[in-house]
Scaffold this active site. Structure first.
Site, PDB file in Angstrom:
ATOM      1  N   GLU A 267      40.169  35.184  42.056  1.00  0.00           N
ATOM      2  CA  GLU A 267      39.448  35.154  43.341  1.00  0.00           C
ATOM      3  C   GLU A 267      38.102  35.816  43.093  1.00  0.00           C
ATOM      4  O   GLU A 267      38.031  37.034  42.899  1.00  0.00           O
ATOM      5  CB  GLU A 267      40.241  35.919  44.410  1.00  0.00           C
ATOM      6  CG  GLU A 267      41.601  35.321  44.734  1.00  0.00           C
ATOM      7  CD  GLU A 267      41.508  34.017  45.497  1.00  0.00           C
ATOM      8  OE1 GLU A 267      40.445  33.731  46.091  1.00  0.00           O
ATOM      9  OE2 GLU A 267      42.502  33.271  45.495  1.00  0.00           O
ATOM     10  N   CYS A 301      33.478  39.340  49.985  1.00  0.00           N
ATOM     11  CA  CYS A 301      33.255  38.169  49.133  1.00  0.00           C
ATOM     12  C   CYS A 301      32.876  36.936  49.951  1.00  0.00           C
ATOM     13  O   CYS A 301      32.138  36.095  49.488  1.00  0.00           O
ATOM     14  CB  CYS A 301      34.494  37.889  48.295  1.00  0.00           C
ATOM     15  SG  CYS A 301      35.970  37.699  49.307  1.00  0.00           S
TER      16      CYS A 301
HETATM   17  P1  NAD Z   1      34.390  43.508  39.010  1.00  0.00           P
HETATM   18  O1  NAD Z   1      34.617  42.160  38.433  1.00  0.00           O
HETATM   19  O2  NAD Z   1      33.352  44.356  38.407  1.00  0.00           O
HETATM   20  O3  NAD Z   1      35.730  44.390  38.971  1.00  0.00           O
HETATM   21  C1  NAD Z   1      36.937  43.975  39.592  1.00  0.00           C
HETATM   22  C2  NAD Z   1      38.097  44.712  38.939  1.00  0.00           C
HETATM   23  O4  NAD Z   1      38.221  44.257  37.586  1.00  0.00           O
HETATM   24  C3  NAD Z   1      37.923  46.240  38.861  1.00  0.00           C
HETATM   25  O5  NAD Z   1      39.178  46.850  39.044  1.00  0.00           O
HETATM   26  C4  NAD Z   1      37.440  46.427  37.420  1.00  0.00           C
HETATM   27  O6  NAD Z   1      37.730  47.705  36.906  1.00  0.00           O
HETATM   28  C5  NAD Z   1      38.252  45.361  36.711  1.00  0.00           C
HETATM   29  N1  NAD Z   1      37.729  44.924  35.416  1.00  0.00           N
HETATM   30  C6  NAD Z   1      36.448  44.870  34.996  1.00  0.00           C
HETATM   31  N2  NAD Z   1      36.397  44.385  33.718  1.00  0.00           N
HETATM   32  C7  NAD Z   1      37.673  44.118  33.355  1.00  0.00           C
HETATM   33  C8  NAD Z   1      38.294  43.626  32.156  1.00  0.00           C
HETATM   34  N3  NAD Z   1      37.571  43.282  31.095  1.00  0.00           N
HETATM   35  N4  NAD Z   1      39.646  43.507  32.134  1.00  0.00           N
HETATM   36  C9  NAD Z   1      40.390  43.851  33.200  1.00  0.00           C
HETATM   37  N5  NAD Z   1      39.877  44.324  34.362  1.00  0.00           N
HETATM   38  C10 NAD Z   1      38.527  44.459  34.433  1.00  0.00           C
HETATM   39  O7  NAD Z   1      34.125  43.264  40.566  1.00  0.00           O
HETATM   40  P2  NAD Z   1      33.744  44.350  41.657  1.00  0.00           P
HETATM   41  O8  NAD Z   1      32.306  44.707  41.502  1.00  0.00           O
HETATM   42  O9  NAD Z   1      34.752  45.426  41.676  1.00  0.00           O
HETATM   43  O10 NAD Z   1      33.961  43.529  43.012  1.00  0.00           O
HETATM   44  C11 NAD Z   1      32.960  42.795  43.614  1.00  0.00           C
HETATM   45  C12 NAD Z   1      33.120  41.331  43.288  1.00  0.00           C
HETATM   46  O11 NAD Z   1      34.422  40.895  43.707  1.00  0.00           O
HETATM   47  C13 NAD Z   1      32.149  40.466  44.028  1.00  0.00           C
HETATM   48  O12 NAD Z   1      31.673  39.483  43.151  1.00  0.00           O
HETATM   49  C14 NAD Z   1      32.996  39.825  45.122  1.00  0.00           C
HETATM   50  O13 NAD Z   1      32.510  38.602  45.595  1.00  0.00           O
HETATM   51  C15 NAD Z   1      34.322  39.691  44.430  1.00  0.00           C
HETATM   52  N6  NAD Z   1      35.424  39.606  45.386  1.00  0.00           N
HETATM   53  C16 NAD Z   1      36.063  38.412  45.530  1.00  0.00           C
HETATM   54  C17 NAD Z   1      37.077  38.280  46.467  1.00  0.00           C
HETATM   55  C18 NAD Z   1      37.788  36.965  46.678  1.00  0.00           C
HETATM   56  O14 NAD Z   1      38.839  36.967  47.294  1.00  0.00           O
HETATM   57  N7  NAD Z   1      37.245  35.854  46.190  1.00  0.00           N
HETATM   58  C19 NAD Z   1      37.452  39.389  47.238  1.00  0.00           C
HETATM   59  C20 NAD Z   1      36.789  40.594  47.051  1.00  0.00           C
HETATM   60  C21 NAD Z   1      35.769  40.701  46.113  1.00  0.00           C
END
Ligand code: NAD
Length: 532
Positions: A267, A301
């Protein structure tokens, strides 16, 4: 109103004691094996003050957590679905009883306003409610006729995958971590949950509530750490990965899942458009758009970052929308009560990233109609509700997800052009269309390239419908959450075929010509009898 300043001292509400913080951080699986990681300092976003140290898991801790969840999962999966659901019936009530503490913990790590924190806390109960109604039916084996009626049968059975990795972002840290884990657990899986470090406290409290509701010890494990450090081991030791976060990280997660040949649900981000048709009712459009753009300080998001308004309404829309954004900005504040209507961004780093998008646009000729400034007087990561016009394709905000309280308004003349511009993005998470004529809005909705489309609403109508699967298309995701699909993805579908008498193999012994004739006759009869 309990006001706060960013003086370096925390301003935590009285419910949040050191004992509670220590109890929650002790739940993280860390320090069991491997090289010890330095603890992460969690801060209260409103003040920048440290509220506690979050242990960090090593890859060995993550492997141990997955093994514990796997051991607990066998007994859990053997229970009837109704028995598993009884835990969630109790969890539903416990969450409602603890809404205020949950909201406090969300606000500490996110800096969002109270109303949004309470609304976020209500998402898991809504998801639980849906699956309490439907899960038994969805997970029940389905017996189907086989190729030879009566003599053969085939049963579709849904078995839990085993251990599901749930990786959650910071923007809705309670809702996403809980609402994505709950169906995985109802389906009979164990879960290893990795929240974002900044917002882990509310997630840990949610897991504690599930345990209080009767979830077996060990079934949900929480690991914390930087994604690249713990992610690969987490995915190697899981049977499915449910990831919510940015498109860039989603690509990495998808690659890791592919290498391990496990399924994944991703997502991801969006650059969500709204089209306001020439017959839209601005009295309804304006307040709803304020929420669709600035709700959660633009860190949702599905929030709207591009608005296309028909030329007939454009000037009036802009005048009223800018006034509404300014009125909202005047109600910004940091407090654990309902008074502020606009909150902080999650961190200074994120605020600087949002500000950089606005400065890039301003520097290349865009007009900042309102906002465009940080508000250090309110807290270290506050940024004003911002409206831009004149954004062109060379500006970062035109195509990249800003993920903050920033929106661009564009004027259009031709409906076809508005649809083309709305679709001119690599993302496809959410789109919104406004008209007094629902048939007309529906015709446009059919042509918008997004996994969620909201008519006469920004995003709430589709996201709150827990019976309907919700996900992104294009680079906004793979798979869906909610509905039957959001439960079945956490299962392997097994096909159990039965031949009561060996009729199918018997044909193999026939002479070739006879077998060919028999095959044709059989297939014609199957077609006539509509046997699939
Ligand atoms: P992010 O991708 O930086 O991090 C998300 C999660 O992934 C965090 O827990 C992070 O620690 C973890 N992570 C990062 N690198 C990783 C790796 N290599 N392996 C495993 N885990 C890893 O995103 P963010 O900045 O925390 O969140 C914001 C983003 O999330 C925005 O782009 C937003 O649109 C999206 N989002 C999408 C939805 C949806 O339902 N489509 C909902 C909420 C947020």
């Amino acid at each position: 109103m309990e006001t706060t300043t960013h003086s370096g001292a925390t301003t935590l509400p009285p419910r949040i004691t050191q004992t509670l913080i220590d109890r929650l951080t002790a739940m993280v699986i860390a320090g069991t094996a491997g090289e010890q990681r330095e603890a992460y300092e969690m801060i209260e976003v409103y003040t920048g003050a440290v509220v506690g140290e979050l242990p960090q898991s090593s890859p060995e801790d993550v492997a141990a957590a997955a093994a514990t969840a796997r051991a607990a999962q066998r007994e859990w999966a053997a229970r009837p679905v109704s028995e598993r659901l009884a835990v969630f019936e109790r969890a539903h009530e416990l969450i409602l009883a603890e809404l205020e503490t949950i909201a406090d913990l969300i606000q500490i790590g996110c800096g969002k306003i109270r109303r949004m924190a309470i609304e976020e806390s209500c998402d898991p109960p809504m998801v639980i409610s849906h699956y309490l109604k439907t899960a038994e039916r969805t997970l029940k084996p389905i017996r189907r006729g086989g190729a030879m009626p009566i003599i053969t049968t085939s049963t579709e059975q849904h078995r839990p995958k085993g251990v599901v990795a749930v990786i959650a972002p910071w923007n809705f840290p309670f809702a996403i971590a809980m609402s994505d884990s709950i169906p995985a657990l109802i389906a009979g899986n164990g879960v290893v949950l990795k929240p974002d470090n900044k917002t882990a406290l509310c997630t840990l409290f949610g897991v504690e509530l599930l345990q209080r509701a009767g979830l077996p010890q060990g079934l949900v494990q929480v690991v914390c750490g930087s994604g690249p450090d713990v992610g690969p081991t987490l995915i190697e030791n899981s049977d499915y990965v449910m990831f919510t976060g940015s498109t860039a990280t989603g690509r990495t997660i998808g690659e890791l899942a592919g290498r391990n040949l496990i399924g994944c649900s991703l997502e991801l981000g969006g650059k969500n458009p709204m089209i306001v048709l020439d017959d839209a009712d601005l009295d309804e459009v304006i307040p709803s758009t304020v929420f669709a753009v600035y709700g959660n300080s633009g860190q949702a998001c599905m929030h709207i970052e591009r608005i296309y308004v028909h030329e007939r309404l454009h000037d009036e829309f802009l005048r009223r929308f800018v006034a509404a954004a300014e009125a909202l900005g005047a109600k910004a504040g940091a407090a654990y009560d309902y008074e502020p209507e606009f909150g902080s961004l999650v961190s200074v780093d994120h605020m600087e990233r949002v500000a950089a998008h606005v400065e890039d646009a301003r520097g290349k000729g865009a007009t900042v109609l309102t906002g465009g400034k940080a508000r250090p007087d309110l807290g270290p990561a506050f940024y004003e509700p911002t409206v831009l016009t004149g954004v062109t394709s060379d500006m970062a905000h035109a195509t990249m997800e800003t993920f903050g309280p920033v929106v661009t308004v564009y004027r259009y003349t031709d409906e076809e052009d508005a649809i083309r511009q709305a679709n001119a993005t690599t993302y496809g998470l959410n789109a919104s269309v406004w008209s007094r004529n629902l048939a007309r809005a529906n015709r446009i909705a059919d042509r918008l390239e997004a996994g969620n489309i909201n008519i006469n609403d920004g995003f709430v109508a589709s996201y709150s419908a827990k019976a309907t699967p919700s996900g992104g298309v294009k680079q906004s995701g793979v798979g869906t959450r909610h509905g039957a699909a959001g439960l079945l993805k956490y299962t392997d579908t097994v096909n159990i075929g039965v031949q009561k008498k060996q009729v199918l193999a018997a044909r193999a012994a026939m002479p070739y010509a006879k077998q060919l004739k028999s095959t044709r006759v059989t297939l014609r009869w199957m077609r006539r009898l509509r046997i699939r």
